[in-house]
Write a protein that holds these residues in place. Structure first.
Motif, short mmCIF file in Angstrom:
data_model
loop_
_atom_site.label_atom_id
_atom_site.label_comp_id
_atom_site.label_asym_id
_atom_site.label_seq_id
_atom_site.Cartn_x
_atom_site.Cartn_y
_atom_site.Cartn_z
N ASN A 181 16.09 17.61 -0.50
CA ASN A 181 15.78 18.47 -1.65
C ASN A 181 17.02 19.20 -2.16
OD1 ASN A 181 12.96 17.88 -1.59
ND2 ASN A 181 12.74 19.29 0.14
N THR A 182 18.18 18.61 -1.93
CA THR A 182 19.44 19.21 -2.37
C THR A 182 20.24 18.19 -3.18
OG1 THR A 182 20.85 18.50 -0.51
CG2 THR A 182 19.44 20.44 -0.17
N PRO A 183 21.29 18.64 -3.89
CA PRO A 183 22.13 17.68 -4.64
C PRO A 183 22.85 16.69 -3.74
CG PRO A 183 22.45 19.93 -5.44
CD PRO A 183 21.64 20.04 -4.19
N ILE A 207 36.06 14.72 7.31
CA ILE A 207 35.01 13.70 7.49
C ILE A 207 33.66 14.31 7.08
CG2 ILE A 207 33.66 12.52 9.27
CD1 ILE A 207 36.05 10.96 8.92
N ASP A 208 32.82 13.55 6.42
CA ASP A 208 31.47 13.85 5.95
C ASP A 208 31.43 14.93 4.85
OD1 ASP A 208 31.38 16.37 7.29
OD2 ASP A 208 29.60 15.87 8.45
N PHE A 209 32.57 15.12 4.15
CA PHE A 209 32.58 16.00 2.98
C PHE A 209 31.77 15.35 1.86
CE2 PHE A 209 34.39 17.13 -1.15
CZ PHE A 209 34.29 18.51 -1.11
N MET A 210 30.86 16.10 1.28
CA MET A 210 29.99 15.57 0.23
C MET A 210 30.45 16.08 -1.13
SD MET A 210 26.23 15.84 2.00
CE MET A 210 25.86 14.92 3.49
N GLY A 211 31.20 15.25 -1.85
CA GLY A 211 31.69 15.64 -3.15
C GLY A 211 32.68 14.63 -3.70
N GLU A 265 16.56 13.18 10.70
CA GLU A 265 16.97 14.59 10.74
C GLU A 265 17.97 14.91 9.64
OE1 GLU A 265 17.88 16.56 14.47
OE2 GLU A 265 17.04 14.88 15.59
N MET A 266 18.94 14.01 9.44
CA MET A 266 19.93 14.21 8.39
C MET A 266 19.26 14.23 7.02
SD MET A 266 23.06 11.74 9.54
CE MET A 266 24.00 12.03 11.04
N TRP A 267 18.37 13.27 6.80
CA TRP A 267 17.70 13.17 5.50
C TRP A 267 16.85 14.42 5.23
CZ3 TRP A 267 17.82 11.17 0.96
CH2 TRP A 267 16.68 11.18 0.14
N ASP A 268 16.17 14.91 6.24
CA ASP A 268 15.33 16.09 6.05
C ASP A 268 16.15 17.31 5.61
OD1 ASP A 268 13.09 14.65 6.74
OD2 ASP A 268 13.05 15.32 8.83
N ARG A 269 17.43 17.35 5.97
CA ARG A 269 18.28 18.48 5.62
C ARG A 269 18.83 18.39 4.20
NH1 ARG A 269 19.99 21.86 9.68
NH2 ARG A 269 19.14 21.34 11.73
N PHE A 274 22.22 12.33 -2.32
CA PHE A 274 22.88 11.10 -2.74
C PHE A 274 23.75 10.51 -1.64
CE2 PHE A 274 26.75 9.21 -4.66
CZ PHE A 274 26.17 8.15 -5.33
N TYR A 275 24.21 11.34 -0.71
CA TYR A 275 25.17 10.89 0.30
C TYR A 275 24.51 10.47 1.62
CZ TYR A 275 28.71 12.85 -2.79
OH TYR A 275 29.51 13.11 -3.88
N VAL A 276 23.20 10.59 1.73
CA VAL A 276 22.52 10.26 2.98
C VAL A 276 21.46 9.20 2.70
CG1 VAL A 276 21.12 11.13 4.89
CG2 VAL A 276 22.93 12.57 3.92
N SER A 277 21.45 8.14 3.48
CA SER A 277 20.48 7.05 3.29
C SER A 277 19.09 7.51 3.72
CB SER A 277 20.89 5.82 4.11
OG SER A 277 22.12 5.30 3.66
N ASN A 278 18.11 7.19 2.89
CA ASN A 278 16.72 7.56 3.15
C ASN A 278 16.11 6.61 4.18
OD1 ASN A 278 14.01 8.23 3.08
ND2 ASN A 278 13.90 8.36 0.86
N PRO A 279 15.63 7.12 5.31
CA PRO A 279 15.00 6.25 6.31
C PRO A 279 13.81 5.46 5.76
CG PRO A 279 15.47 8.39 7.24
CD PRO A 279 15.72 8.51 5.76
N ALA A 280 13.12 6.04 4.78
CA ALA A 280 11.96 5.36 4.19
C ALA A 280 12.36 4.10 3.46
CB ALA A 280 11.22 6.31 3.24
N HIS A 281 13.63 3.99 3.09
CA HIS A 281 14.14 2.81 2.39
C HIS A 281 14.95 1.90 3.33
CE1 HIS A 281 14.00 5.49 -1.45
NE2 HIS A 281 12.80 5.03 -1.11
#
Length: 260
Positions: free
Chosen positions: A152-154, A193-197, A145-149, A157-164
């Motif tokens: 397709n955004t910048p 917490i969870d700030f992406m930058g 669910e996290m990855w799907d969000r 980079f901060y979320v691990s891909n389940p496919a990997h």
């Protein structure tokens, strides 16, 4: 003693004996691979039995599933550690509740004991502070669910891909953690917490201070958190000051199963 009184006493004795009979522990364990990795430990049903005890709060279905798989409730390992799961609330980077029924933080037993050691070390040098856990073991379907969000955004980079293979959270071997006072109020770490930058990165903190992106106190608080966690064997993640892994991804993927 009259015959009627004797029969009544016998019935009462039998009833009391049955009421105090010990309950049988429930739950099955996830099979493990035969090789022994550096951070391996055997799961037991004792944890599940404890969680199922009538003296414990009723666990949600997700918590029961994690307990059956052998993961440990952090509060059972050390009740002084604070827990406030950020994905049980909508104020996270996804903007929605992702853990519908989960309020407890679970970890692999080895990781839970390491977090307990970190808390003990923190208390030895700063008894006025405590660790506070914002995320721990994370089922892979939540990772999806996290990855799907973000895919397709910048921020991908901060979320691990389940496919990997996902990340260490999906094995119960990572924790998102900060410091708080004894009232549960978190210390200033420069970002939430969870700030992406870049302001969340730990490899550029001197520059962040010079450019007034974070305060000198925030830098000191981050350094204290890393000192405490590294003392107990945790590894910091360069891009997230709050994230710590207990082992490498290669070790986790080789020897452990993901949480579905």
């Amino acid at each position: 003693m009259k015959r009627g009184s004797f029969l009544l006493s016998a019935v009462v004795f039998c009833f009391m004996g049955c009421a105090h009979a010990p309950k049988k522990a429930e739950g099955t364990l996830v099979p493990q691979v035969s090789k022994e990795p550096p951070v391996r430990s055997s799961f037991t049903t004792a944890r599940l039995s404890k969680a199922s005890s009538s003296s414990q709060p009723v666990l949600s279905k997700t918590a029961q599933s994690l307990a059956r798989q052998g993961y440990v409730n952090v509060k059972d390992e050390d009740s002084t550690i604070c827990v406030s799961l950020m994905y049980s609330r909508p104020d996270n980077f996804c903007g929605v509740v992702l853990y519908g029924d989960l309020r407890e933080a679970y970890l692999h037993p080895k990781a839970a004991r390491a977090l307990k050691r970190a808390q003990a070390y923190l208390k030895s040098i700063r008894p006025d502070l405590s660790l506070i856990v914002f995320d721990a073991a994370r089922p892979m379907h939540i990772q999806q669910e996290m990855w799907d969000r973000v895919k397709n955004t910048p921020e991908f980079f901060y979320v691990s891909n389940p496919a990997h293979g996902g990340g260490l959270h999906n094995y119960g071997l990572a924790v998102d953690v900060s410091l708080c006072n004894l009232k549960g109020d978190t210390l200033d770490m420069g970002t939430k917490i969870d700030f992406m930058g870049p302001a969340a990165h730990i490899d550029r903190e001197n520059s962040l201070v010079r450019h007034h992106r974070i305060s000198r106190q925030a830098e000191a608080d981050r350094l204290l958190l890393r000192r405490v966690m590294r003392h107990a064997g945790w590894r910091a993640l360069p891009t997230e000051w709050w994230h710590f892994n207990f082992c490498s991804r290669s070790v986790a993927r080789k020897y452990y199963k993901v949480i579905p």
